[in-house]
Design a protein around this motif. Structure first.
Motif, PDB file in Angstrom:
ATOM      1  N   ASP A 175      11.630  75.126  69.640  1.00  0.00           N
ATOM      2  CA  ASP A 175      12.355  76.075  71.421  1.00  0.00           C
ATOM      3  C   ASP A 175      12.205  77.214  71.282  1.00  0.00           C
ATOM      4  O   ASP A 175      13.040  77.928  70.576  1.00  0.00           O
ATOM      5  CB  ASP A 175      13.696  74.698  70.840  1.00  0.00           C
ATOM      6  CG  ASP A 175      14.672  75.117  72.132  1.00  0.00           C
ATOM      7  OD1 ASP A 175      13.947  75.477  73.201  1.00  0.00           O
ATOM      8  OD2 ASP A 175      15.574  75.079  71.668  1.00  0.00           O
TER       9      ASP A 175
ATOM     10  N   VAL B 131      18.285  65.477  76.094  1.00  0.00           N
ATOM     11  CA  VAL B 131      18.924  66.993  75.212  1.00  0.00           C
ATOM     12  C   VAL B 131      20.134  66.646  75.300  1.00  0.00           C
ATOM     13  O   VAL B 131      21.085  65.208  75.356  1.00  0.00           O
ATOM     14  CB  VAL B 131      19.013  67.244  76.676  1.00  0.00           C
ATOM     15  CG1 VAL B 131      19.611  67.044  78.304  1.00  0.00           C
ATOM     16  CG2 VAL B 131      19.257  69.491  77.099  1.00  0.00           C
TER      17      VAL B 131
ATOM     18  N   LYS C  82      10.712  62.291  72.331  1.00  0.00           N
ATOM     19  CA  LYS C  82      11.112  63.824  73.221  1.00  0.00           C
ATOM     20  C   LYS C  82      11.578  64.002  73.931  1.00  0.00           C
ATOM     21  O   LYS C  82      12.147  65.530  73.986  1.00  0.00           O
ATOM     22  CB  LYS C  82       9.699  64.760  72.615  1.00  0.00           C
ATOM     23  CG  LYS C  82       8.821  63.561  73.864  1.00  0.00           C
ATOM     24  CD  LYS C  82       7.915  64.671  74.056  1.00  0.00           C
ATOM     25  CE  LYS C  82       7.013  64.328  75.276  1.00  0.00           C
ATOM     26  NZ  LYS C  82       5.014  64.668  74.931  1.00  0.00           N
TER      27      LYS C  82
ATOM     28  N   ARG D 122      21.654  75.252  66.974  1.00  0.00           N
ATOM     29  CA  ARG D 122      21.420  74.211  67.116  1.00  0.00           C
ATOM     30  C   ARG D 122      22.227  73.136  67.136  1.00  0.00           C
ATOM     31  O   ARG D 122      23.068  72.866  66.173  1.00  0.00           O
ATOM     32  CB  ARG D 122      19.852  73.803  67.658  1.00  0.00           C
ATOM     33  CG  ARG D 122      19.111  74.733  67.699  1.00  0.00           C
ATOM     34  CD  ARG D 122      18.808  74.788  69.530  1.00  0.00           C
ATOM     35  NE  ARG D 122      18.319  75.209  69.680  1.00  0.00           N
ATOM     36  CZ  ARG D 122      17.579  76.837  70.281  1.00  0.00           C
ATOM     37  NH1 ARG D 122      19.144  77.438  69.864  1.00  0.00           N
ATOM     38  NH2 ARG D 122      16.850  77.720  71.247  1.00  0.00           N
TER      39      ARG D 122
ATOM     40  N   ASP E 154       9.968  71.303  67.799  1.00  0.00           N
ATOM     41  CA  ASP E 154      10.311  71.699  68.907  1.00  0.00           C
ATOM     42  C   ASP E 154      11.360  72.060  69.319  1.00  0.00           C
ATOM     43  O   ASP E 154      11.653  72.766  70.247  1.00  0.00           O
ATOM     44  CB  ASP E 154      10.028  70.545  69.688  1.00  0.00           C
ATOM     45  CG  ASP E 154       8.080  70.352  69.673  1.00  0.00           C
ATOM     46  OD1 ASP E 154       8.215  69.288  68.690  1.00  0.00           O
ATOM     47  OD2 ASP E 154       7.101  70.380  70.694  1.00  0.00           O
ATOM     48  N   ASP E 155      12.313  71.096  68.535  1.00  0.00           N
ATOM     49  CA  ASP E 155      13.958  71.206  68.807  1.00  0.00           C
ATOM     50  C   ASP E 155      14.651  72.361  68.347  1.00  0.00           C
ATOM     51  O   ASP E 155      15.699  72.940  68.545  1.00  0.00           O
ATOM     52  CB  ASP E 155      14.432  70.048  68.023  1.00  0.00           C
ATOM     53  CG  ASP E 155      14.655  69.100  68.911  1.00  0.00           C
ATOM     54  OD1 ASP E 155      13.657  69.233  70.146  1.00  0.00           O
ATOM     55  OD2 ASP E 155      15.422  68.014  69.458  1.00  0.00           O
TER      56      ASP E 155
ATOM     57  N   ASP F 225      13.829  71.776  80.362  1.00  0.00           N
ATOM     58  CA  ASP F 225      12.759  72.110  81.522  1.00  0.00           C
ATOM     59  C   ASP F 225      12.978  70.438  82.693  1.00  0.00           C
ATOM     60  O   ASP F 225      11.908  70.505  83.089  1.00  0.00           O
ATOM     61  CB  ASP F 225      11.671  71.844  81.215  1.00  0.00           C
ATOM     62  CG  ASP F 225      10.757  70.822  80.010  1.00  0.00           C
ATOM     63  OD1 ASP F 225      11.337  69.384  79.987  1.00  0.00           O
ATOM     64  OD2 ASP F 225       9.887  70.711  79.872  1.00  0.00           O
TER      65      ASP F 225
ATOM     66  N   ARG G 265      20.278  71.113  71.929  1.00  0.00           N
ATOM     67  CA  ARG G 265      19.656  71.115  71.271  1.00  0.00           C
ATOM     68  C   ARG G 265      18.951  69.814  72.089  1.00  0.00           C
ATOM     69  O   ARG G 265      19.281  69.398  73.040  1.00  0.00           O
ATOM     70  CB  ARG G 265      19.693  69.441  69.949  1.00  0.00           C
ATOM     71  CG  ARG G 265      18.303  69.386  69.877  1.00  0.00           C
ATOM     72  CD  ARG G 265      18.602  69.223  68.431  1.00  0.00           C
ATOM     73  NE  ARG G 265      18.980  67.885  68.145  1.00  0.00           N
ATOM     74  CZ  ARG G 265      18.469  67.419  67.338  1.00  0.00           C
ATOM     75  NH1 ARG G 265      17.665  66.685  67.898  1.00  0.00           N
ATOM     76  NH2 ARG G 265      19.311  65.365  67.550  1.00  0.00           N
ATOM     77  N   GLY G 266      17.367  69.604  72.496  1.00  0.00           N
ATOM     78  CA  GLY G 266      16.330  68.861  73.078  1.00  0.00           C
ATOM     79  C   GLY G 266      15.665  70.080  74.740  1.00  0.00           C
ATOM     80  O   GLY G 266      16.265  71.019  74.541  1.00  0.00           O
ATOM     81  N   ARG G 267      15.887  68.746  75.159  1.00  0.00           N
ATOM     82  CA  ARG G 267      14.914  69.169  76.601  1.00  0.00           C
ATOM     83  C   ARG G 267      15.894  70.102  77.615  1.00  0.00           C
ATOM     84  O   ARG G 267      16.434  69.546  77.762  1.00  0.00           O
ATOM     85  CB  ARG G 267      13.811  68.499  76.635  1.00  0.00           C
ATOM     86  CG  ARG G 267      13.342  67.998  76.018  1.00  0.00           C
ATOM     87  CD  ARG G 267      11.672  68.698  75.340  1.00  0.00           C
ATOM     88  NE  ARG G 267      12.042  69.296  74.533  1.00  0.00           N
ATOM     89  CZ  ARG G 267      12.999  69.272  73.123  1.00  0.00           C
ATOM     90  NH1 ARG G 267      12.898  67.532  72.958  1.00  0.00           N
ATOM     91  NH2 ARG G 267      12.744  69.601  71.496  1.00  0.00           N
TER      92      ARG G 267
END
Length: 281
Positions: free
Chosen positions: A16, A101, A98, A77, A240-241, A56, A52-54
């Motif tokens: 991340d 968030v 994925k 996180r 990715d997190d 974007d 934690r997470g996206r």
């Protein structure tokens, strides 16, 4: 002449990248401290932990948790321990692997009991609502899931705001993932009964919102939980997190961080980290 060994390709380690764009840069630079989160109710000495997470705009499900524990304190996180693995399994039943968030009701770890006046402090509520606005207004969230009563109350407070009133995103509240352990006091019979009850609650919630996830990562028919945890109900949190450079054993295992000490104050001041068995010869 000996043949040269083929060059081994370096491994790729996804991570991340953190808070690289607005409004998250400002949210992480300007956060409430001790006047909003009193030290007699929160472990402010360990600092705030945000998400934690996206971030974007690709997230389709927003999860609202409660507060960070010791593993989250180290990793920076949220929902990276046992509760997080159970949440990953819950998301997977919605076809989300994925595109999610997670944020918490509180930035800091709760110490004891949060007073009602603190939970209603406008500075605390307004800051949390700024996160919710950033993640919900003009974004792609299709479902919001609250873990436990504190998170459900946080959502109610958001809905009372002008931005919350304008939002029509489907919402569901579920029993907190580790409520069976916290309520059973190490009694195996009580734990089994509480786990069954919680999974029934989760099944009802899934039935309620499964159809609202219009853009899953994987099209997934809804399969309900059984009476206890199955082999695929606790899933690994994606690399990715995590922040860059986090060791594999912190990502794959749980229980390596414990609050230790002879009394409550000592446990507040100490987190003991133990490298998982088998990592070091």
């Amino acid at each position: 002449m000996s043949r040269k060994a083929a060059k081994e390709e370096p491994k790729v380690h996804p991570f991340d990248p953190g808070y690289t764009a607005e409004p998250f840069l400002t949210l992480c630079a300007n956060y409430p401290e001790e006047t909003v989160y009193p030290p007699d109710q929160f472990r402010v000495e360990w600092g705030p932990i945000f998400h934690r997470g996206r971030l974007d705009g690709s997230a389709r499900v927003l999860v609202i948790g409660q507060d960070p524990a010791q593993h989250e304190t180290v990793i920076r996180r949220i929902l990276v321990g046992e509760a997080g693995r159970r949440v990953q399994g819950l998301l997977a039943r919605l076809g989300i692997t994925k595109s999610y968030v997670c944020i918490n009701t509180y930035l800091y770890s709760v110490f004891g009991t949060v007073k009602a006046a603190t939970s209603r402090n406008p500075a605390l509520v307004d800051y949390r609502n700024r996160w919710l606005k950033a993640l919900l207004v003009g974004q792609n969230i299709e479902v919001v899931i609250a873990l436990g009563q504190a998170a459900s109350t946080a959502w109610t407070m958001w809905k009372a705001s002008p931005d919350g009133q304008a939002s029509q995103v489907p919402f569901v509240a579920v029993t907190h993932p580790t409520q069976p352990e916290s309520s059973s006091n190490n009694d195996k019979v009580k734990l089994a009964a509480a786990t069954k009850k919680m999974l029934q609650n989760w099944n009802a919630a899934l039935q309620q919102v499964h159809q609202n996830v219009i853009h899953p990562d994987v099209v997934t028919p809804l399969v309900p939980y059984g009476d206890t945890w199955g082999a695929d109900d606790r899933l690994r949190i994606p690399d990715d997190d995590f922040p860059a450079g986090l060791p594999l054993w912190m990502r794959e295992n749980d229980g390596w961080a414990r609050r230790t000490g002879a009394d409550a104050l000592a446990k507040r001041r100490n987190i003991t980290i133990t490298v998982s068995s088998g990592v070091v010869s």
